[in-house]
Scaffold this active site. Sequence first.
Site, PDB file in Angstrom:
ATOM      1  CG  HIS A 228     -81.591  51.337 -46.145  1.00  0.00           C
ATOM      2  ND1 HIS A 228     -80.610  50.592 -45.529  1.00  0.00           N
ATOM      3  CD2 HIS A 228     -81.070  51.724 -47.344  1.00  0.00           C
ATOM      4  CE1 HIS A 228     -79.542  50.529 -46.312  1.00  0.00           C
ATOM      5  NE2 HIS A 228     -79.788  51.199 -47.408  1.00  0.00           N
TER       6      HIS A 228
HETATM    7  O1  RIB Z   1     -78.839  54.976 -44.434  1.00  0.00           O
HETATM    8  C1  RIB Z   1     -80.030  54.783 -45.167  1.00  0.00           C
HETATM    9  C2  RIB Z   1     -80.994  55.926 -44.950  1.00  0.00           C
HETATM   10  O2  RIB Z   1     -80.452  57.146 -45.470  1.00  0.00           O
HETATM   11  C3  RIB Z   1     -82.332  55.735 -45.693  1.00  0.00           C
HETATM   12  O3  RIB Z   1     -83.360  56.319 -44.926  1.00  0.00           O
HETATM   13  C4  RIB Z   1     -82.150  56.519 -46.972  1.00  0.00           C
HETATM   14  O4  RIB Z   1     -83.396  56.996 -47.496  1.00  0.00           O
HETATM   15  C5  RIB Z   1     -81.321  57.667 -46.476  1.00  0.00           C
HETATM   16  O5  RIB Z   1     -82.214  58.626 -45.901  1.00  0.00           O
END
Ligand code: RIB
Length: 299
Positions: A228
Amino acid sequence: MSERIPVWLDVDTGIDDAQAILAASRLPLDIRGISAVNGNVALAHTYENTRRVCALFRDTYTATHVHGADGLCGAPLPEPLRAPDTTPAWDALWQEAQRFPGELQVVATGPLTNLAIAFSKYPKLPSLLKRILIMGGGAAGGGVHGGNSTPAAEFNFFADPHAAQAVCKCGAPLVLCGLDVTMRAYLTPEEMDVITNCGSAAGRFFGQATAKNLQFHLEKGVPGLCLHDICPVLYLVYPEMFSGEEAGVYVETRGKYTFGKMVTDLWSDFQFPKKNAFVVLDVDRPAFVERVQTLLTSV
Ligand code: RIB
Ligand code: CA
């Protein structure tokens, strides 16, 4: 060599934040600061994890002082290189933004608490920032692309919806990499092996830090590990790899079932008065995989 982009990272170092920091260290970015925020794990751990991940920037390090660290599945990291800096993130960001008026770009890959506090304490700060690139939210309604923490809300927005709403309303140009694109930004187990087996300390760290997370994704029916947080970092330098649309974006801060949900007029008859964000919706995955493998095997 292209001009190095002045950038500030705000992270809740867990697994994908760590990969985003490492990738950023290998891109033509002038990293002016990295601040930690409570999120994946408590601030004490995200702060310590961030300091240790930064120590991976060195070419080599002895593994004699390798410790596991919460939030990274016990993956080994070196001792931090630098003494702790306990300047509050919002004060440090304000100071740096004044050094680069109109030039500094912020990449936020955790809950937006630090940014919201910074904007509340320094109302002029958003006008000094060139852009804020965020991993957070999700446009496509219910299901995994809308929410991974609740049926409606993505983790970073759900962890602090009021902060996310404050950032959406701050007036700085926003790029939002939500679950729509980040769930497509995955590496299959075979594609991950290229990084894990590259022979570097960062490769070993990647393999150990991501093993459990990969299993979690595969069990959810995702074809691989979603990175992500690397998306907003890559968007900074390779925007052509992504696609999306300008839209109005806000965050629900009262809903019983929708608390923390990203609300957008991307597809609705009703349109918000202002298109305050570029919502990233898709990525050229083959190009993404190649770039991530190149970056994370060269650390
Ligand atoms: O939903 C994904 C996010 O939530 C990413 O940034 C992961 O590191 C958590 O922080
Ligand atoms: Ca994160």
